[in-house]
Design a protein around this motif. Sequence first.
Motif, mmCIF file in Angstrom:
data_model
loop_
_atom_site.group_PDB
_atom_site.id
_atom_site.type_symbol
_atom_site.label_atom_id
_atom_site.label_comp_id
_atom_site.label_asym_id
_atom_site.label_seq_id
_atom_site.Cartn_x
_atom_site.Cartn_y
_atom_site.Cartn_z
ATOM 1 N N PRO A 182 9.628 -5.589 -0.255
ATOM 2 C CA PRO A 182 9.825 -4.239 -0.264
ATOM 3 C C PRO A 182 11.053 -3.778 -1.149
ATOM 4 C CG PRO A 182 9.134 -4.722 1.956
ATOM 5 C CD PRO A 182 9.570 -5.873 1.202
ATOM 6 N N ASN A 193 8.187 -1.584 4.991
ATOM 7 C CA ASN A 193 7.477 -2.632 4.473
ATOM 8 C C ASN A 193 7.162 -1.992 2.968
ATOM 9 O OD1 ASN A 193 5.357 -0.672 4.631
ATOM 10 N ND2 ASN A 193 4.578 -1.178 6.511
ATOM 11 N N MET A 194 6.316 -2.970 2.324
ATOM 12 C CA MET A 194 6.054 -2.439 0.795
ATOM 13 C C MET A 194 5.459 -1.443 0.490
ATOM 14 S SD MET A 194 4.497 -4.989 -2.192
ATOM 15 C CE MET A 194 5.617 -6.413 -1.755
#
Length: 352
Positions: free
Chosen positions: A166, A20-21
């Motif tokens: 991301p 994820n980011m």
Amino acid sequence: MNAQSKEMTETSAPTGRRINMIEAINEALDTMLARDPDVIVMGEDVGYFGGVFRCTAGLQEKHGKTRVFDTPISECGIIGVAVGMGAYGLRPVPEIQFADYIYPGIDQLISEAARLRYRSATEYIAPMTVRSPFGGGIFGGQTHSQSPESMFTHVSGLKTVIPSTPYDAKGLLISAIEDNDPVIFFEPKRIYNGPFTGFYDKPVEPWKKHDASVVPEGYYKIPLGKARQVQEGEALTVLAYGTMVHVAEAVAKDKGIDADILDLRTLVPLDIEAIEASVKKTGRCLIVHEATRTSGFGAELSALVTERCFYHLEAPVERVTGFDTPYPHSLEWAYFPGPVRIGEAMDKILKD
């Protein structure tokens, strides 16, 4: 390209892990701390605690307290110290815990960081990257949910970057840290844990891990000033950034609209060439952003499109934005540009 100067192109196919980011930002910081001894990470709770959103988790333990350290609760002090560090030759990456808290440091950003290169005739620079979560999505209310990006795009000497995936977050952050000018790096916290599902019009448990982009390991860069074509189409151009990229894409797909969607990625420098080429192809343009409408960055985009593409437009440029009101706490999902308002704007443009 060798491993020391890997720069991703628009045709590069990323290979790596789905993260994820938050994890991508952590990897970018970890990579640059290991790669460049001049990189410093600083801010409130970024050290031992690892950041309120965990973007700096584990970095102090790995790189030491002189490279990753906590600061007092003083945004003007954080930014001011970072300006001095940059002038001295370091590459500080200060974190402002929420974009709403950046205002006490605006004088340092505008009067010092943005002007240092010019006022010193390039003798000194301020290579600093100010990271900050921005926008809504966690019910943070009026002091944890603002989108102040347009304030910084107005300042000559500052660059403004907003990733939406991301993959982009890691590559753009590395480019920002290596840039010799001050960069404001806004991170849309609504998609910190990955894009939401469905129409993005309902609150989703923010700590639940969702799908995320494939992100390469190690060092790579995405150049600042280059938009990303999310999907190619002929019916209309959609200009968006951050969370709104995913919302606009979901609406276009649900309605079956052949939209040419551009993720701007950096507002300054802006990829004007990509915008112009898309609008001249489609003849129609929709701009979507979460910030308030009046003096929002969409106004600048609308002016640029009109100036450069007027004789190619088949319909007026439309904007779907946040409302010109104080940020609502309990009604934030009504405040967001959502599927209804975006869908209505698309229909309006296509009928003209």
